[in-house]
Design a protein around this motif. Structure first.
Motif: not given
Lengths: 258, 234
Positions: A216-217, A237-238, A241, A257-258
Motif C-alpha cells: 500500500r505504501l 489502492d483499487q 479497496d 486495517q491495511v
C-alpha cells in the motif's frame, strides 16, 4: 502516454515436475513504476521473481528489458556474460535474507565497493568515498565502514544490502520480501528509505511480499497470485479497496486495517 | 467567461455494483446512470443520505473503486477505462484527493509529508518546503511538530496535516471528503478559504460536506446522489 516499457514479461511459465510454479504471467513495467506481487506462501510469487531476475530458467516465455545499447532484448536468451553485466549494472536484486545478498566475510565498505569494481571502478580513494556516501544514504555511520556485516543488526544488514545494490545506479530492482523478518520500527525506516530512493533515482521496482501494508505504501500497481496464476492486477489502492476476485477479497478481509 | 472552457470533470452514465464472493456471491448494485459535469472554478457538493453512495462515487472518480460502465473524464483521462499508469500520472499532476484519513509512511516528518506532492511533480526542495511551511502555519500546526511524524498526532492535527498535503500542489481537479469535519472555528475558516482560493485559480472541486453552512458557502451546486441509486431489486 507513449513511453516504452522498461520491462516486458510475456507468458512466463515454470513447472516443477508436474506441479505449476507459475504460469501465464504477462505484464509491462514502465520507468519509475513500482509493482507489488502478493499472494500466500506457495502462490508462485518468488518463483516468478526468480524467473524474471534470471535466477531460475522458466519453461517458456520472454523477459524483455530495454537495454541501454540494444533496446528491447530478451534477457532469457542473452549470452551469459551479457546477462551477468546486466545484473551488475542496470539490475539489482535485494534478497529477503541479507546474508544471501552480502559477502559476510568482507567489510561493509568492501561489500559496496565490490559492485563498483565489478563495473570497472579502479581508483581506491573514489571507491571508498562512494561507499561511504552510500552507507550514509542508508543511514549507516561512516565509522562502521570497516566492520564486517556479521557485526551488524538485521536491519543494518538489510540497509547495507540495499546500498550494495543501488551504488551502481540500477534502473530496475527486484526485491524479495525486503522487510520480512525485521521488527516494525526497522521496517518503517526501511520503507521510508526505499520510497525516497525510488523517487530520487527514478527507479523501477518489483517487490514480492505478503505484507499488504507494505505494498500500500510502496507500490503503484499490484499483482495478486494464487496457485501459480495471476488472479488480479491493477492500481494498488483499487485492488486493496475494491478487490474483484474471490481470493483477493478473502486476502484483504483477513488483514487488520491495511 | 468560464462557459467557453470545457468541463474539468465529466461523468457520463456511470454504474457500479459490488460482488461479494465470500458471502454467497451476493451482487449489490450501488450506482446507476450517474451523469454530471464540473466546470473550472466550480465546486459541486454531493448530497444524499448516508449509504446513498457519495463516498463510492468519489472513490470511483479517484480510481480506487472500479466503474462497471460509463466514463469518468478528468481532463483527458477516462478514469473508468484507464491503465493504472495513466491514473498514477493523473493523480500526480491533475487530480487531488483529501480523504478523511491520513495514511503515511511512519517516521517521515510532517513537513515532508506536506511537501511530498510538490516534490513528486518536480518542484525544487526549497520552494516545496516553503509552501509546506506556509500551509502548516495557516492551519495552526505548531512549528515544534513539523519535524515529527504525524502518526502520533491527535485526530484533528492529522486531519489538518492531510489538508495541508492535499492543497500543497495546485491540482486542477480536487475531491474533498468532509474537509471541515472535526475542525474548530478558526481552522474551519482557513480550510474554507483554501477551497475558495482553489476555486479562484480555476480548480474544479467535488466535495462531501455534512457541515451545511460550509456547503452553502463554498458549493455552487448540489448533486443528490440518491438519484443514481439503483431501484432496490425485487
Amino acid at each position: 502516454m507513449t513511453t516504452q516499457p522498461l520491462l516486458s514479461v510475456k507468458d512466463i511459465r515454470k513447472t516443477y515436475g508436474g506441479r505449476i510454479g507459475c504460469t501465464d504471467v504477462s505484464f509491462d513495467l514502465y520507468p519509475g513504476e513500482v509493482m507489488g506481487i502478493v499472494g500466500e506462501s506457495g502462490s508462485g510469487k518468488s518463483t516468478l521473481l526468480n524467473c524474471m531476475a534470471g535466477h531460475l530458467p522458466p519453461d517458456s516465455g520472454q523477459v524483455l528489458f530495454d537495454t541501454r545499447d540494444r533496446g528491447m532484448v530478451d534477457t532469457l536468451t542473452m549470452s551469459e556474460p551479457e546477462r551477468r553485466m546486466l545484473s551488475r549494472t542496470d539490475w539489482a536484486f535485494v534478497h529477503q535474507h541479507a546474508r544471501d545478498g552480502l559477502r559476510m566475510g568482507v567489510s561493509a565498505g568492501g561489500n559496496v565497493g565490490e559492485r563498483l569494481m565489478a563495473v570497472g571502478a579502479r581508483h581506491y580513494g573514489n571507491i571508498r568515498s562512494q561507499a561511504i556516501d552510500w552507507l550514509g544514504r542508508v543511514e549507516i555511520n561512516e565509522d562502521r565502514v570497516d566492520d564486517k556485516p556479521s557485526a551488524f543488526s538485521g536491519g543494518m544488514q538489510q540497509r547495507l544490502q540495499i546500498a550494495r545494490n543501488l551504488v551502481t545506479g540500477p534502473r530496475l530492482v527486484f526485491m524479495d520480501e525486503p522487510t520480512g523478518g525485521l521488527d516494525v520500527s526497522v521496517q518503517a525506516r526501511l520503507l521510508d528509505l526505499l520510497r525516497g530512493l525510488v523517487r530520487e533515482m527514478g527507479l523501477s521496482a518489483i517487490i514480492v511480499t505478503h505484507d499488504l501494508a507494505v505494498v500500500r505504501l510502496l507500490a503503484d500497481r499490484l499483482m495478486v497470485m494464487k496457485s501459480g496464476h495471476v488472479v488480479e492486477h491493477g492500481l494498488t489502492d483499487q485492488v486493496l479497496d475494491d478487490p474483484q476476485h474471490a481470493y483477493t477479497q478473502l486476502l484483504v478481509s483477513s488483514v487488520l486495517q491495511v | 467567461m468560464t462557459q467557453t472552457l470545457p468541463p474539468v470533470i465529466r461523468i457520463e452514465d456511470v454504474s457500479k455494483s459490488f460482488t461479494l464472493h465470500n458471502q454467497g456471491s451476493a451482487v449489490i448494485p450501488v450506482m446507476q446512470g450517474a451523469t454530471f459535469d464540473v466546470m473550472p472554478g466550480e465546486c459541486v457538493a454531493l448530497t444524499g443520505n448516508s449509504g446513498a453512495g457519495k463516498s463510492t462515487l468519489m472513490r470511483m472518480i479517484y480510481g480506487n473503486y472500479l466503474s462497471e460502465s460509463g466514463h469518468i473524464w478528468v481532463g483527458d483521462t477516462d478514469v473508468a477505462n484507464a491503465e493504472p499508469r495513466e491514473i498514477i500520472a493523473l493523480r500526480r499532476a491533475t487530480l487531488g484527493y483529501v480523504s478523511q484519513f491520513l495514511r503515511v509512511v511512519p517516521r517521515v516528518p510532517t513537513i515532508e509529508v506536506v511537501a511530498e506532492p510538490l516534490l513528486t511533480v518536480g518542484v525544487d526542495r526549497e520552494t516545496a518546503f516553503a509552501k509546506a511551511r506556509d500551509l502548516l502555519s495557516r492551519l495552526n500546526i505548531p512549528e515544534t511538530l513539523w519535524g515529527l511524524s504525524p502518526t502520533t498526532f491527535s485526530g484533528g492535527e492529522q486531519q489538518r496535516v492531510n489538508i495541508a498535503r492535499g492543497f500543497a500542489h495546485e491540482y486542477p481537479a480536487m475531491l474533498l471528503d468532509e474537509p471541515t469535519a472535526s475542525l474548530d472555528a478558526t481552522n474551519r475558516e482557513t480550510v474554507l478559504s483554501l477551497i475558495e482560493e482553489a476555486k479562484a485559480r480555476g480548480a474544479a472541486i467535488i466535495g462531501i460536506f455534512h457541515d451545511a453552512l460550509a456547503r452553502e458557502r463554498v458549493a455552487d451546486r448540489e448533486i443528490d446522489v440518491s438519484a443514481f441509486t439503483p431501484a432496490k431489486a425485487a
